[in-house]
Design a protein around this motif. Structure first.
Motif, PDB file in Angstrom:
ATOM      1  N   ASN B  86       0.840  -1.199   0.000  1.00  0.00           N
ATOM      2  CA  ASN B  86       0.000   0.000   0.000  1.00  0.00           C
ATOM      3  C   ASN B  86       0.870   1.243   0.000  1.00  0.00           C
ATOM      4  N   PRO B  87       0.365   2.312  -0.597  1.00  0.00           N
ATOM      5  CA  PRO B  87       1.130   3.566  -0.514  1.00  0.00           C
ATOM      6  C   PRO B  87       1.245   3.974   0.955  1.00  0.00           C
ATOM      7  N   GLY B  88       2.389   4.502   1.328  1.00  0.00           N
ATOM      8  CA  GLY B  88       2.606   4.874   2.731  1.00  0.00           C
ATOM      9  C   GLY B  88       2.799   6.367   2.862  1.00  0.00           C
ATOM     10  N   PHE B  89       1.814   7.019   3.440  1.00  0.00           N
ATOM     11  CA  PHE B  89       1.911   8.472   3.635  1.00  0.00           C
ATOM     12  C   PHE B  89       1.413   8.823   5.029  1.00  0.00           C
ATOM     13  N   TYR B  90       1.668  10.071   5.407  1.00  0.00           N
ATOM     14  CA  TYR B  90       1.314  10.517   6.752  1.00  0.00           C
ATOM     15  C   TYR B  90      -0.147  10.966   6.771  1.00  0.00           C
ATOM     16  N   PRO B  91      -0.968  10.340   7.610  1.00  0.00           N
ATOM     17  CA  PRO B  91      -2.414  10.584   7.539  1.00  0.00           C
ATOM     18  C   PRO B  91      -2.830  11.998   7.935  1.00  0.00           C
ATOM     19  N   ILE B 119      -0.679  14.743 -13.421  1.00  0.00           N
ATOM     20  CA  ILE B 119      -0.661  13.522 -14.252  1.00  0.00           C
ATOM     21  C   ILE B 119      -1.609  12.472 -13.680  1.00  0.00           C
ATOM     22  N   VAL B 120      -1.610  12.336 -12.362  1.00  0.00           N
ATOM     23  CA  VAL B 120      -2.455  11.287 -11.766  1.00  0.00           C
ATOM     24  C   VAL B 120      -3.869  11.771 -11.472  1.00  0.00           C
ATOM     25  N   GLY B 121      -4.120  13.043 -11.740  1.00  0.00           N
ATOM     26  CA  GLY B 121      -5.480  13.558 -11.579  1.00  0.00           C
ATOM     27  C   GLY B 121      -5.860  13.902 -10.146  1.00  0.00           C
ATOM     28  N   LEU B 122      -4.902  14.320  -9.362  1.00  0.00           N
ATOM     29  CA  LEU B 122      -5.206  14.748  -7.993  1.00  0.00           C
ATOM     30  C   LEU B 122      -5.016  16.261  -7.892  1.00  0.00           C
ATOM     31  N   PRO B 123      -5.810  16.896  -7.018  1.00  0.00           N
ATOM     32  CA  PRO B 123      -5.668  18.356  -6.928  1.00  0.00           C
ATOM     33  C   PRO B 123      -4.387  18.765  -6.220  1.00  0.00           C
ATOM     34  N   TYR B 124      -3.865  19.915  -6.603  1.00  0.00           N
ATOM     35  CA  TYR B 124      -2.651  20.451  -5.989  1.00  0.00           C
ATOM     36  C   TYR B 124      -3.083  21.443  -4.904  1.00  0.00           C
ATOM     37  N   ARG B 125      -2.441  21.326  -3.740  1.00  0.00           N
ATOM     38  CA  ARG B 125      -2.728  22.236  -2.611  1.00  0.00           C
ATOM     39  C   ARG B 125      -4.200  22.194  -2.172  1.00  0.00           C
ATOM     40  N   ASP B 126      -4.769  21.006  -2.134  1.00  0.00           N
ATOM     41  CA  ASP B 126      -6.119  20.895  -1.583  1.00  0.00           C
ATOM     42  C   ASP B 126      -6.022  20.732  -0.054  1.00  0.00           C
ATOM     43  N   LYS B 127      -7.174  20.752   0.587  1.00  0.00           N
ATOM     44  CA  LYS B 127      -7.160  20.700   2.055  1.00  0.00           C
ATOM     45  C   LYS B 127      -7.512  19.319   2.602  1.00  0.00           C
ATOM     46  N   LYS B 128      -7.708  18.372   1.698  1.00  0.00           N
ATOM     47  CA  LYS B 128      -8.149  17.051   2.155  1.00  0.00           C
ATOM     48  C   LYS B 128      -6.947  16.258   2.678  1.00  0.00           C
ATOM     49  N   ARG B 129      -7.077  15.761   3.909  1.00  0.00           N
ATOM     50  CA  ARG B 129      -5.969  15.015   4.491  1.00  0.00           C
ATOM     51  C   ARG B 129      -5.926  13.599   3.922  1.00  0.00           C
ATOM     52  N   TYR B 130      -4.752  13.026   3.926  1.00  0.00           N
ATOM     53  CA  TYR B 130      -4.554  11.691   3.375  1.00  0.00           C
ATOM     54  C   TYR B 130      -5.452  10.662   4.065  1.00  0.00           C
ATOM     55  N   SER B 131      -5.708  10.844   5.354  1.00  0.00           N
ATOM     56  CA  SER B 131      -6.539   9.882   6.082  1.00  0.00           C
ATOM     57  C   SER B 131      -7.971   9.860   5.546  1.00  0.00           C
ATOM     58  N   HIS B 132      -8.382  10.917   4.845  1.00  0.00           N
ATOM     59  CA  HIS B 132      -9.735  10.982   4.295  1.00  0.00           C
ATOM     60  C   HIS B 132      -9.777  10.609   2.814  1.00  0.00           C
ATOM     61  N   TYR B 133      -8.647  10.218   2.273  1.00  0.00           N
ATOM     62  CA  TYR B 133      -8.603   9.840   0.858  1.00  0.00           C
ATOM     63  C   TYR B 133      -9.294   8.498   0.649  1.00  0.00           C
ATOM     64  N   SER B 134      -9.913   8.352  -0.545  1.00  0.00           N
ATOM     65  CA  SER B 134     -10.440   7.042  -0.916  1.00  0.00           C
ATOM     66  C   SER B 134      -9.269   6.153  -1.334  1.00  0.00           C
ATOM     67  N   LEU B 135      -9.555   4.864  -1.507  1.00  0.00           N
ATOM     68  CA  LEU B 135      -8.490   3.929  -1.887  1.00  0.00           C
ATOM     69  C   LEU B 135      -7.867   4.331  -3.229  1.00  0.00           C
ATOM     70  N   GLY B 136      -8.726   4.713  -4.155  1.00  0.00           N
ATOM     71  CA  GLY B 136      -8.237   5.123  -5.477  1.00  0.00           C
ATOM     72  C   GLY B 136      -7.325   6.343  -5.399  1.00  0.00           C
ATOM     73  N   MET B 137      -7.714   7.293  -4.561  1.00  0.00           N
ATOM     74  CA  MET B 137      -6.898   8.508  -4.408  1.00  0.00           C
ATOM     75  C   MET B 137      -5.550   8.164  -3.785  1.00  0.00           C
ATOM     76  N   LYS B 138      -5.569   7.245  -2.837  1.00  0.00           N
ATOM     77  CA  LYS B 138      -4.319   6.839  -2.192  1.00  0.00           C
ATOM     78  C   LYS B 138      -3.373   6.206  -3.221  1.00  0.00           C
ATOM     79  N   GLN B 139      -3.948   5.355  -4.083  1.00  0.00           N
ATOM     80  CA  GLN B 139      -3.138   4.722  -5.120  1.00  0.00           C
ATOM     81  C   GLN B 139      -2.567   5.766  -6.076  1.00  0.00           C
ATOM     82  N   ARG B 140      -3.378   6.728  -6.426  1.00  0.00           N
ATOM     83  CA  ARG B 140      -2.915   7.780  -7.346  1.00  0.00           C
ATOM     84  C   ARG B 140      -1.782   8.572  -6.712  1.00  0.00           C
ATOM     85  N   LEU B 141      -1.926   8.864  -5.425  1.00  0.00           N
ATOM     86  CA  LEU B 141      -0.875   9.626  -4.747  1.00  0.00           C
ATOM     87  C   LEU B 141       0.420   8.812  -4.712  1.00  0.00           C
TER      88      LEU B 141
END
Lengths: 241, 308, 244
Positions: B86-91, B119-141
Motif C-alpha cells: 500500500n502507498p505509505g503516507f502521513y495521515p 498527471i495522476v489527476g489529484l488536486p494540488y494544494r487541496d485541504k483534504k488530508r490523506y486519512s480521508h482519501y479514498s483507496l483510489g486517491m491513495k493509489q494515485r498519490l
C-alpha cells in the motif's frame, strides 16, 4: 463479548510487561524495606511493605497502566479499521466502548490482586510468625480497592482517547500527572475531593471522618459519571454520522 | 540484450519457509514487464528485495548493472520509483504536503510535485488530508510519488488496485506513453490479467516463489491456441471421432459432459468439424471458437484454479 | 540533514500532541503555582517557587512527555508505512535517526522555554515578585534550557524498543513510564547508572537550590553520553537490519 476482548489480547506482550512491573515494584520494596533508620530496617514494622507498595502503585503505576490499556484497546479498533466492521454487525458504539471498559476493569482488578500477591511474599517471609489471615485479607481488599479506584479515576481519560489521535501517549501522560499530583494534595484539605487521594480514604489507608469517606466516594463517582457522559456524546456523534 | 533489471537466483527464506526460490528474471530496457502470481506467490517479496527494503537470503539483484547487495545504493535508488503493497503516507497531512516531504528529500521543486499530481489527476494544494482519501486517491498519490522524480525504472506492486475503470484506462495509457516516449522501464504486478495482457511486453508467472515461465506477449499471441466449444447430441461419440480424425489425445480435451465438449483448437476449422460430425451421425447444436486468454494460460502454467 | 529536520517538522503538522502537552504542562504549572503561593510557611522566595515548579516537572512530567514524543516520532513512520518509501529515496538510516534526535531536542527546548516564561510571569503576579532578580531569572533560564536539552538524550534509547516492536507504542510507552518513575525513585543511587537519574545530577549540579547532587559529574556525564550514543547506534543498526 467480554471474552472476545480478552481474545484480542492473545499473543500480546502486555501480560509479560505487566508482570515485569509487578516484579519491579517487588524489587523496589525489597530495596527500600532493607534501608535502615536508626539501625532498624523499615520493613521491620508489619505492614510497612504493603503500605509503601500501595502508595507507590497508586501514585505512579496503576493510573497510567490502566489508562494505557483502556485507550489502547479503543484506539486499536479504530486504527485497524475493525470498528467499522463491528458497527456493521450491528453493534452500538456505546456497547463497543462499554465492553472495553469492562475488560479494563477486570484487568485492573487482576493486576492489583497480583500486585498484592507479589508484595505479600515480601511481607510474609520476614513476618511469617505474626501475620494473620485477617491482616492479609485487609490488605488484599485495599489493593483491589486501589486498583478499582485508579481505574475509575482514569475512566474519563480512556473515554477521551477515542477523540484524541495518538490517544495512547496523551492518556498516559494525563493519567500520570493526575496520579502523581495526588502526592501534592495528600496533606491538603482538598484530599477527599481529589480522586487519587479519595481512594486512600475509601480503602481505609487514611483514617478520615465519615464525611470525608462520603466525599471520596462522591469524587470517584463523578469520574465514572463523567466517563459515561463522554461515551454517550461519542455514541450520539457516531450515530449522527 | 540490454537488461536494466536482472535477478540471479534470487532467494528469500523466512525461517523454514521459502518465500522466493531461485528466481531469475530479466527486464529489458524500455519494456513493460508484468509479474503475475497468486496471493502469496512471492511477487511483493521479490519487489521488496529489488528495492532493498528486504534482505536477500541468496542470489542477487542487479539494476543498471549494479548489485543491490552493495551498501551504498543511493545512486541506484534515486533512479527507481516504486509502489510496494500500500502507498505509505502521513495521515495528518494532505496529498501535496506528503509529496512535499518526499520532494524535499529528493531535492525536487514544487513544479515537480504539481506536475506529478496533475498527471495522476489529484488536486494540488487541496485541504483534504490523506486519512480521508479514498483507496483510489491513495493509489494515485502513491503513483505520483513514484513518478515525481522522473525515474528510469518503475517498480509497481498492483498500482491499479482500487481504481475505477476510467482510472485504470488512464493509468494504462500513461504507463504506455511513459515507456514509449521516455524509455522508462516498468515492472508491474497485478491481479487483473486482462490489464497485464494489454499493457505488458513480457509476462513472468510466479507460483510458490518460483518463476515458472517468462512469455513475450507478442510471441505468445502469434502461437495463440484457442479452444473450440461444441454443443452436440453425443459428446463422447464426437470425442472419439475427433480423436481419430485430427489425431487428438485425451489431454487436448478440457471439458466433457452430456451436451458439451471443449478442446484445444490447433487451427482446426469449426465448419470442417461440423461437417465431419454431422456425416458421422452426431447432431451439432453449436460450434464456437474461443481464444485462450492470459487467465487460461496462467491456469495451465500454474496448474491451479486461476489468479485468486 | 537540514532537509531531514525540516521534513520532521512538516510531518508533525496538525499533530495535537505538542499542543496538548503544552496544555497539560500549563495546567500543572497553574496548579503548582497556586499550591506554592498558598503555602506561605513553606515557600518564601522565588528560588523556592521555581524549585518547586520545576522539580516534579523536570523529574517526572517532562521526561515522560519527551519519551512518548520519541515513541510517537518513530512509531508514526511504521504506522503510516512511509518508512519503506523513505528508504527508497534513499534516506540514510543514521541521518534519519539523528534528524529525529534533533527534532525531539528542539521540541523539548521549546516546551521548556515556555515553562521558563510561565514560571517567571507567574512569579511576578504572585507574592514572589519581590525576590526576583536577574541572577535568578538567568538561573531559571539555565535550568529550563539544560533540562530541555539534556533530558531528551537520556530518554532517547526508548526508540530502540519502538524499532524492535516495529511501531508498537504500548510496550515502549509502559517501559517509558517504568523508566521515568524508576529514575525518579532512585535519583541518588541511580547516579552514574540510570541516565535519567544522572541528568538530575548534571543539571542541578553545585547544589545551588539545596538539591542534593552527586559531585562526580564526570561519571554522570559519561553515563549519559554512553547510553545516548549506544541508543543511536542500536537504533540505526536495527533499522538497517530490519526487513519491512
Amino acid at each position: 463479548m467480554l471474552k472476545l476482548e480478552f481474545m484480542k489480547l492473545k499473543r500480546s506482550y502486555l501480560i509479560l510487561i505487566l508482570t515485569l512491573t509487578i516484579i519491579l515494584n517487588m524489587i523496589i520494596q525489597f530495596y527500600w524495606g532493607n534501608m535502615t533508620y536508626l539501625g532498624t530496617p523499615y520493613n521491620n514494622r508489619l505492614g510497612w511493605v504493603f503500605d509503601s507498595a500501595l502508595s507507590l502503585s497508586t501514585y505512579y503505576l496503576f493510573a497510567p497502566v490502566f489508562a494505557l490499556l483502556g485507550s489502547n484497546m479503543i484506539e486499536k479498533e479504530e486504527r485497524y479499521g475493525t470498528l467499522n466492521y463491528l458497527k456493521v454487525i450491528p453493534l452500538q458504539p456505546i456497547k463497543i466502548l462499554w465492553v472495553k471498559f469492562e475488560a479494563t476493569f477486570i484487568i485492573a482488578i487482576g493486576y492489583s490482586f497480583l500486585m498484592f500477591v507479589g508484595i505479600a511474599l515480601l511481607e510474609i517471609v520476614p513476618h511469617h510468625n505474626s501475620i494473620t489471615v485477617s491482616f492479609l485479607l485487609t490488605y488484599m481488599f485495599r489493593f483491589v480497592i486501589h486498583g478499582i479506584g485508579s481505574f475509575l479515576t482514569v475512566c474519563p481519560i480512556i473515554a477521551l482517547s477515542l477523540l484524541l489521535k495518538k490517544g495512547n501517549g496523551l492518556s498516559v501522560i494525563l493519567s500520570f500527572i493526575i496520579a502523581f499530583c495526588g502526592v501534592l494534595t495528600a496533606s491538603s484539605t482538598i484530599a477527599p475531593f481529589y480522586p487519587i487521594n479519595a481512594i486512600f480514604f475509601i480503602s481505609g489507608m487514611y483514617n478520615g471522618k465519615a464525611s470525608q469517606f462520603i466525599t471520596a466516594l462522591f469524587s470517584l463517582a463523578i469520574c465514572f459519571l463523567l466517563s459515561i457522559l463522554i461515551c454517550l456524546s461519542i455514541h450520539s456523534a457516531c450515530c449522527a454520522e | 540484450m540490454n537488461y536494466v533489471l536482472h535477478t540471479k537466483n534470487l532467494t528469500k527464506i523466512y525461517g523454514n519457509q521459502v518465500a522466493v526460490d531461485h528466481v531469475n528474471l530479466c527486464v529489458e530496457s524500455g519494456e513493460i514487464y508484468g509479474l503475475l502470481g497468486r496471493n502469496g506467490a512471492g511477487k511483493t517479496t521479490i519487489m521488496k528485495m529489488m528495492i532493498g527494503i528486504s534482505s536477500i537470503t541468496e542470489g542477487d539483484v542487479e539494476i543498471f548493472g549494479n548489485s543491490m547487495k552493495r551498501k551504498d545504493k543511493s545512486h541506484i535508488l534515486s533512479q527507481i520509483g516504486c509502489i510496494i503493497e500500500n502507498p505509505g503516507f502521513y495521515p495528518n497531512l494532505t496529498g501535496s504536503e506528503n509529496l512535499d516531504i518526499f520532494a524535499t528529500l529528493r531535492k525536487l521543486k514544487q513544479s515537480d510535485v504539481k506536475n506529478a499530481l496533475e498527471i495522476v489527476g489529484l488536486p494540488y494544494r487541496d485541504k483534504k488530508r490523506y486519512s480521508h482519501y479514498s483507496l483510489g486517491m491513495k493509489q494515485r498519490l502513491g503513483l505520483a510519488n513514484a513518478i515525481m522524480h522522473k525515474p528510469r525504472i518503475l517498480i509497481l506492486d498492483e498500482p491499479i488496485n482500487g481504481l475505477d475503470p476510467i482510472g485504470i484506462a488512464e493509468i494504462r495509457q500513461f504507463l504506455k506513453e511513459l515507456c514509449q516516449s521516455s524509455g522508462v522501464t516498468i515492472l508491474i504486478s497485478s491481479h487483473i490479467l486482462s490489464e497485464i495482457e494489454n499493457l505488458a511486453d513480457t509476462v513472468g508467472i510466479i507460483h510458490d516463489g518460483r518463476l515458472l515461465e517468462e512469455v513475450r506477449i507478442k510471441d505468445w499471441a502469434k502461437n495463440l491456441n484457442g479452444r473450440i466449444v461444441l454443443s452436440v447430441s453425443s459428446p463422447s461419440t464426437a470425442k472419439e471421432i475427433l480423436k481419430k480424425i485430427f489425431s487428438l489425445t485425451d489431454n487436448d480435451f478440457m471439458f466433457i459432459d452430456e451436451t458439451k465438449l471443449i478442446f484445444e483448437s490447433r487451427d482446426i476449422d469449426t465448419a470442417k468439424i461440423t461437417r465431419i460430425l454431422v456425416n458421422s451421425g452426431v447432431d451439432v447444436l453449436g460450434a464456437t471458437k474461443e481464444k485462450n486468454s492470459l487467465e487460461d494460460y496462467f491456469k495451465i502454467v500454474t496448474g491451479g484454479n486461476g489468479i485468486g | 540533514m537540514d532537509k531531514l529536520l525540516i521534513c520532521e517538522f512538516k510531518k508533525q503538522k496538525r499533530n495535537r500532541f505538542i499542543f496538548v502537552s503544552i496544555g497539560l504542562i500549563t495546567l500543572y504549572l497553574v496548579f503548582m503555582s497556586y499550591y506554592v503561593n498558598d503555602a506561605r510557611g513553606l515557600y518564601s522566595d522565588f528560588t523556592s517557587f521555581y524549585k518547586q515548579c520545576l522539580g516534579y516537572l523536570c523529574f517526572l512530567i517532562l521526561p515522560l512527555i519527551i519519551a512518548i514524543l520519541c515513541v510517537n516520532v518513530f512509531a508514526d513512520e511504521y504506522k503510516s508505512d512511509a518508512l519503506k518509501y523513505l528508504w527508497t529515496v534513499p534516506v540514510s538510516k543514521g541521518k534519519l535517526v539523528f534528524a529525529k534526535v534533533l527534532y525531539i531536542e528542539l521540541m523539548s527546548l521549546i516546551l521548556m522555554l515556555f515553562v521558563c516564561l510561565f514560571v517567571i510571569v507567574s512569579a511576578n503576579i504572585t507574592r514572589f515578585s519581590q525576590s526576583i532578580d536577574i541572577h535568578s531569572i538567568l538561573r531559571v533560564f539555565y535550568l529550563c534550557a539544560a533540562n530541555g536539552l539534556i533530558i531528551p538524550l537520556a530518554v532517547f534509547p526508548i526508540s530502540i524498543f519502538v524499532v524492535l516492536c516495529k511501531g508498537n507504542t504500548v510496550i515502549p510507552t509502559i517501559l517509558s513510564v517504568v523508566y521515568v518513575f524508576l529514575s525518579f525513585l532512585f535519583t541518588s543511587p541511580g547516579a552514574g547508572i540510570i541516565p535519567l537519574s544522572s541528568t538530575t545530577h548534571i543539571i542541578w549540579f553545585n547544589n545551588y537550590e539545596g538539591v542534593m547532587t552527586n559531585n562526580n559529574i564526570e561519571m554522570n556525564v559519561a553515563n549519559l553520553s554512553i547510553i545516548f550514543i549506544l541508543g543511536i547506534v542500536f537504533t540505526s543498526s536495527l533499522l538497517k537490519k530490519q526487513n519491512l
